[in-house]
Scaffold this active site. Sequence first.
Site, PDB file in Angstrom:
ATOM      1  N   GLY A  81       0.950 -49.017  59.450  1.00  0.00           N
ATOM      2  CA  GLY A  81       1.900 -48.468  57.922  1.00  0.00           C
ATOM      3  C   GLY A  81       1.565 -49.697  56.161  1.00  0.00           C
ATOM      4  O   GLY A  81       2.257 -51.186  57.000  1.00  0.00           O
ATOM      5  N   ARG A 145      -4.935 -45.782  60.682  1.00  0.00           N
ATOM      6  CA  ARG A 145      -4.268 -46.070  62.025  1.00  0.00           C
ATOM      7  C   ARG A 145      -5.222 -45.029  63.043  1.00  0.00           C
ATOM      8  O   ARG A 145      -4.574 -45.794  64.130  1.00  0.00           O
ATOM      9  CB  ARG A 145      -2.586 -44.859  62.148  1.00  0.00           C
ATOM     10  CG  ARG A 145      -1.712 -45.766  61.056  1.00  0.00           C
ATOM     11  CD  ARG A 145      -0.352 -45.097  61.880  1.00  0.00           C
ATOM     12  NE  ARG A 145       0.457 -45.277  61.429  1.00  0.00           N
ATOM     13  CZ  ARG A 145       1.436 -46.316  61.107  1.00  0.00           C
ATOM     14  NH1 ARG A 145       0.578 -47.334  61.741  1.00  0.00           N
ATOM     15  NH2 ARG A 145       2.676 -46.264  59.874  1.00  0.00           N
ATOM     16  N   ASP A 176       1.710 -53.236  67.361  1.00  0.00           N
ATOM     17  CA  ASP A 176       0.078 -53.020  68.398  1.00  0.00           C
ATOM     18  C   ASP A 176      -1.230 -53.418  67.429  1.00  0.00           C
ATOM     19  O   ASP A 176      -2.452 -53.285  68.748  1.00  0.00           O
ATOM     20  CB  ASP A 176       0.631 -51.470  67.862  1.00  0.00           C
ATOM     21  CG  ASP A 176       1.673 -50.276  68.585  1.00  0.00           C
ATOM     22  OD1 ASP A 176       1.477 -50.989  69.575  1.00  0.00           O
ATOM     23  OD2 ASP A 176       2.012 -49.887  68.120  1.00  0.00           O
ATOM     24  N   LYS A 202       2.848 -57.862  60.275  1.00  0.00           N
ATOM     25  CA  LYS A 202       2.731 -57.138  59.000  1.00  0.00           C
ATOM     26  C   LYS A 202       3.079 -55.581  59.334  1.00  0.00           C
ATOM     27  O   LYS A 202       3.474 -55.688  60.193  1.00  0.00           O
ATOM     28  CB  LYS A 202       1.722 -56.747  58.568  1.00  0.00           C
ATOM     29  CG  LYS A 202       2.082 -55.576  57.422  1.00  0.00           C
ATOM     30  CD  LYS A 202       1.401 -54.079  57.515  1.00  0.00           C
ATOM     31  CE  LYS A 202       1.608 -53.998  59.370  1.00  0.00           C
ATOM     32  NZ  LYS A 202       1.177 -52.018  59.230  1.00  0.00           N
ATOM     33  N   THR A 203       4.685 -54.963  59.393  1.00  0.00           N
ATOM     34  CA  THR A 203       5.317 -54.558  59.813  1.00  0.00           C
ATOM     35  C   THR A 203       7.075 -54.401  58.693  1.00  0.00           C
ATOM     36  O   THR A 203       7.692 -55.654  58.690  1.00  0.00           O
ATOM     37  CB  THR A 203       5.926 -53.780  61.027  1.00  0.00           C
ATOM     38  OG1 THR A 203       6.462 -52.689  60.655  1.00  0.00           O
ATOM     39  CG2 THR A 203       6.508 -54.927  61.716  1.00  0.00           C
ATOM     40  N   ASP A 205       9.351 -52.695  59.635  1.00  0.00           N
ATOM     41  CA  ASP A 205      10.325 -52.307  60.304  1.00  0.00           C
ATOM     42  C   ASP A 205      10.673 -53.568  61.217  1.00  0.00           C
ATOM     43  O   ASP A 205      12.175 -53.311  61.828  1.00  0.00           O
ATOM     44  CB  ASP A 205       9.741 -51.234  61.777  1.00  0.00           C
ATOM     45  CG  ASP A 205       9.014 -50.669  61.541  1.00  0.00           C
ATOM     46  OD1 ASP A 205       9.244 -50.379  60.440  1.00  0.00           O
ATOM     47  OD2 ASP A 205       8.386 -50.032  62.161  1.00  0.00           O
TER      48      ASP A 205
HETATM   49  P1  FBP Z   1       3.429 -50.244  60.638  1.00  0.00           P
HETATM   50  O1  FBP Z   1       4.322 -50.401  62.534  1.00  0.00           O
HETATM   51  O2  FBP Z   1       2.286 -49.495  60.732  1.00  0.00           O
HETATM   52  O3  FBP Z   1       3.992 -50.924  60.310  1.00  0.00           O
HETATM   53  O4  FBP Z   1       4.251 -48.630  60.835  1.00  0.00           O
HETATM   54  C1  FBP Z   1       5.494 -48.619  59.507  1.00  0.00           C
HETATM   55  C2  FBP Z   1       6.175 -47.188  59.540  1.00  0.00           C
HETATM   56  O5  FBP Z   1       6.537 -48.056  58.223  1.00  0.00           O
HETATM   57  C3  FBP Z   1       6.932 -47.039  60.559  1.00  0.00           C
HETATM   58  O6  FBP Z   1       8.508 -47.871  60.600  1.00  0.00           O
HETATM   59  C4  FBP Z   1       7.647 -45.680  60.146  1.00  0.00           C
HETATM   60  O7  FBP Z   1       7.529 -44.927  61.964  1.00  0.00           O
HETATM   61  C5  FBP Z   1       6.080 -45.127  60.378  1.00  0.00           C
HETATM   62  O8  FBP Z   1       5.264 -46.402  60.252  1.00  0.00           O
HETATM   63  C6  FBP Z   1       5.468 -44.123  60.320  1.00  0.00           C
HETATM   64  O9  FBP Z   1       4.175 -43.787  59.694  1.00  0.00           O
HETATM   65  P2  FBP Z   1       2.898 -43.116  59.010  1.00  0.00           P
HETATM   66  O10 FBP Z   1       3.079 -43.922  57.789  1.00  0.00           O
HETATM   67  O11 FBP Z   1       1.632 -42.824  59.206  1.00  0.00           O
HETATM   68  O12 FBP Z   1       3.811 -41.989  58.242  1.00  0.00           O
END
Ligand code: FBP
Length: 556
Positions: A81, A145, A176, A202-203, A205
């Site tokens: 993400g 992803r 991950d 990075k994230t 979250d």
């Molecule tokens: P990462 O763990 O890859 O940083 O993802 C962050 C995130 O924004 C989460 O908070 C959310 O649940 C997910 O990506 C949403 O995924 P997508 O971008 O595939 O809809």
Amino acid sequence: MNREKSALQIARAAYQPRLPKALRAGNIRVEFGAPTAPATHAEDIKKLFPDTFGQPVAKIVEGDCNLNSAPLKVGVVLSGGQAPGGHNVIAGLFDALKAANPATSVYGFLKGPGGCMKGKYKELTNEIIDEYRNTGGFDMIMSGRDKIEKPEDLAACLENFAEMGLDGLVVIGGDDSNTNAAVLAEYLKAQNSKTRIIGVPKTIDGDMKNEQIEASFGFDTAVKTYSELIGNICRDATSAVKYWHFIRLMGRAASHVGLECALQTHPNICLISEEIQEKGTTLQEIVDYIADIVVKRAAAGKNYGVLVVPEGLVEFISDIKVMIDELSNILGKDEKFIHELGDHSERVQYLSGQLADHSARVYSSLPEDIQEVLLKRDSHGNVPLSQVETERLLMDLVHDKIKHLKSKGETEAKFSSLGHFFGYEGRCAFPTNFDADYCYSLGYGAAQLVRADLTGYTVNVQNLTKSSDEWVAGGTPVTMMLNMEMRKGRPTPVIKKALVEMDGKPFKFFAANRDEWAINDCYMFPGAIQYFGPSEVCDAPTKTLLLEKGGCESGG
Ligand code: FBP
């Protein structure tokens, strides 16, 4: 195409991110500590990572340079993400490598790890980098992803990297992706490849943090973006005095985003998934808790309020959690078959026969759209929580409860609710000064780890509540952060996700104040992110970081 630029875009392009003192030095050294081991499952992890297990922590210091200054070929890939600051990581990496040797080449793999497997990349030039300095988003090279997992995926990377003559690859991703980077590092080392792998935390979250990694980048900007919006909604709620706003916030399983936004805005209710799990709270108990506050506020003449719910909540409600784990095991065996079943009702029927009785009842009680989302898993085995409309589920259940209480004459509350979901809005914002500086430093640090010929490390920058001058950069061996978890029904090595800790200062501060925030209107209005102006407005880290690292009791 020459796209028109906003005034802020032009002004931010000129911003020079600040670096820690040691990274600014002409002479940079990497020094090492003692061998390391993970906190748990050391033997299992050693077996899976025989060539990269036990490496020492690395620290980047000022001193006689012991790094490679020859021209290198280095790749970079964005994984997962979006998070504000990703472009600055690439800019920092590029500037550091070019400063060490202008003949070094930097390649951006396109659309995430899939680009590494397919050999799709472009060479990054000064012009490209300049276009993206201090901007949000991952659009410079895009993200994806895909997971480099199967033997043929690893072999494809080996072949592509060998063809390019790649000395290093920097993987910008969350827990991950950094785990995946370690798997790739181990594989390449065993194959005598010269390509070294370095991860970057990075994230948005905020769940990739531990004693070595103080924060994941992007969290700072995302929570400040959401907090501005929540503050605006609090102001709207007290102006219109007729709506309850139920706001779901992105952030996957952990509640760091929700908790930080609560510390910044003081909503009437903020649910913390980890607390709900610890107490074994059921869905009905959560509904009762919310309804109780709605009733109490109504009795005080306030038929309005603001509730914040983390997107991961459903995974932490005891009965739903058990059911999701059972579903994961079933999907581990029968995923293809289940998704090939004719329609939704056939899937529910099949699963009712596979799940334990109680889980089958919980599953059937959920709305159809949530039932379907719970059958999906991303490439890392996670439920796509951003698609679960928990705020609507809660709004409906609280509505029914209030109706019931009214029918018994126990309340006169008026409950008119509006749902919101803030997630994607915060992932590509212009990085705050904090994220702009932090990301640039991470990229600059990653370049030094590549030059030090390290592999299977995640770059870190510590001391983040101090001025950037005092920040300290280094590298953490990924194997040190791993533990074994069940993924798609199999024990799998993964970086341990940081969840909100009940005895941590951010949660304690929240818990000590939430009863007051529930009934009285103590809303705070952080306003929009500021890039220019007084340092206390523009440069402050998150309250979470201040409470965790700064020794400050209020995060203020
Ligand atoms: P990462 O763990 O890859 O940083 O993802 C962050 C995130 O924004 C989460 O908070 C959310 O649940 C997910 O990506 C949403 O995924 P997508 O971008 O595939 O809809």
